[in-house]
Design an enzyme around this catalytic site. Structure first.
Site, PDB file in Angstrom:
ATOM      1  N   LYS A  84       0.815  -1.211   0.000  1.00 32.58           N
ATOM      2  CA  LYS A  84       0.000   0.000   0.000  1.00 32.58           C
ATOM      3  C   LYS A  84       0.851   1.264   0.000  1.00 32.58           C
ATOM      4  CE  LYS A  84      -4.344  -1.613   0.516  1.00 32.58           C
ATOM      5  NZ  LYS A  84      -5.535  -1.187  -0.246  1.00 32.58           N
ATOM      6  N   ASP A 132      -8.843  -0.231   6.318  1.00 26.53           N
ATOM      7  CA  ASP A 132      -8.758  -1.415   7.171  1.00 26.53           C
ATOM      8  C   ASP A 132      -7.407  -1.462   7.872  1.00 26.53           C
ATOM      9  OD1 ASP A 132     -11.262  -2.819   6.641  1.00 26.53           O
ATOM     10  OD2 ASP A 132     -10.509  -3.034   4.606  1.00 26.53           O
TER      11      ASP A 132
END
Length: 408
Positions: A84, A132
């Site tokens: 990410k 998340d």
């Protein structure tokens, strides 16, 4: 050799719309060579950039009965523990450069921001998103690197360890009731009221530019993997985890761009309680999965598809699988132990979804045949995270990530 139980339940949808030709205009409108070239040049210039390793898991491949398994290990990416880092931080930079240009500052570079130029203007900009865990950490890190403010929204079941990891980069963390998709809506609503800029990895009608930058950042990882593969042994398959679809779309589109009709068959794997991509494939259009979406694969606990990602996945993915959490746990332990002489290494809960889908399919002849898996198959897996929740990792594997690394 059976690596996983044959009693594990699963769901499979074969995609009748998948294209067997070159990438089309629909997909190129989302991800393309020109946009990739910008991300490739920019991200490789950042301090601390280094390609992550592509592990050749020969022991696992032999045990599974196929020719090769490669695992792109993202656990060390920019020190953030997941792939990410490539997407959220790159999108933050693109947004800041765009805002500075609107203020009359043309030709600003990442180096300018890292050096503290335009500090006052940048400090007045606040980026925000729902997460998340891993995407929020990347956005917070990017905000810290480039000098803007950051507010991250997490939902009810995000662990305190993941919350603390985000806050460590100077972000304000706001916990909201409900699931991931509820947090997305809250972040968007507050941003409109408070003048913040949403840097989301999921897209929805009217919001596509930033998620496109996020996915283009992910493609840097895919290009690295393609360059690391042997010249004479391209993958026949990619098994890739789902979530909102951004990672899967980046992998699918970039391999399609680079390899054309020789591209690997792409199989998306999701948790059984959060299989929004599988249900979308079944419906033939983006579908919503309701409920708490609870799964140990926290990075994949998403009930709504990114509409931008679906533009790629709808014709780019051959098959969709859903799996139970127990299978992810088995795969984490297999990698921590090492199979057939493979060196042990750390893989987080979401990282092993693709591997779990592969091993499940190989235990079931009918499914393996449907996916065209056999002894000559060569499979690329994307190990999207390390121990981003150290406590959960230790509970599942039975020892800490540091203990696994010491053995390796």
């Amino acid at each position: 050799m059976g690596l996983v139980s044959k009693d594990i339940n699963f769901d499979h949808v074969s995609n009748p719309r998948v294209s067997d030709g070159v990438i089309g205009l629909r997909q190129l409108a989302v991800l393309n060579d020109a946009a990739f070239a910008k991300a490739w040049t920019e991200i490789r210039s950042w301090p601390g950039y280094a390609p992550t390793p592509l592990r050749d898991l020969r022991g696992l491949a032999t045990a599974a009965g196929i020719e090769r398994i490669w695992y792109k290990d993202e656990a060390a990416r920019f020190g953030l523990g997941s792939f990410k880092a490539l997407g959220g931080a790159y999108a933050v930079l693109r947004l800041l450069l765009g805002q500075l240009e609107c203020l009359g500052h043309k030709g600003v570079t990442a180096s300018d921001l890292l050096a503290g130029k335009y500090r006052d203007e940048v400090a007045n900009i606040t980026v925000t998103c729902a997460t998340d865990g891993n995407h929020g950490r990347s956005v917070a890190w990017g905000a810290q690197q480039f000098g803007c403010r950051c507010v991250i929204y997490i939902h009810a079941t995000v662990s305190e360890a993941r919350s603390a990891a985000i806050a460590r980069y100077g972000a304000e963390v706001v916990r909201v009731r409900g699931n991931y998709d509820d947090a997305v809506r809250r972040a968007d609503k507050d941003a409109r009221v408070l003048g913040r800029f949403v840097v989301s990895d999921t897209s929805y009608p009217g919001y596509t530019d930033v998620p496109r930058d996020v996915m283009q950042g992910y493609a840097v990882m895919v290009e690295e993997a393609l360059q690391q593969l042997p010249d004479d042994a391209l993958p026949t398959h990619v098994f890739i985890q789902g979530g909102v679809g951004g990672l899967a779309a980046a992998v699918c589109a970039h391999t399609w761009l680079r390899l054309g009709e020789r591209r690997p068959r792409v199989v998306v794997v999701e948790p059984e309680r959060a299989a929004c991509l599988l249900e979308s494939a079944r419906a033939g259009e983006p579908a919503v999965v309701h409920g708490d979406l609870e799964t140990i694969m926290a990075g994949l606990a998403c009930g709504e598809v990114s509409v931008l990602a679906w533009e790629v996945l709808d014709e780019g993915v051959s098959d969709f699988l859903s799996i139970p959490d127990a299978l992810a746990e088995i795969c984490m332990r297999l990698l921590a132990d090492g199979v057939g002489g493979d060196a042990p290494f750390v893989a987080g809960e979401s990282a092993v979804a693709g591997m779990a889908g592969l091993l499940l399919a190989l235990e079931r002849p009918e499914l393996a045949a449907a996916l065209e898996l056999g002894p000559q198959s060569r499979v690329l897996l994307i190990g999207s995270e390390g121990d981003t929740d150290p406590d959960m990792y230790a509970r599942i594997v039975g020892r800490s990530a540091d203990e696994v690394r010491r053995v390796a």
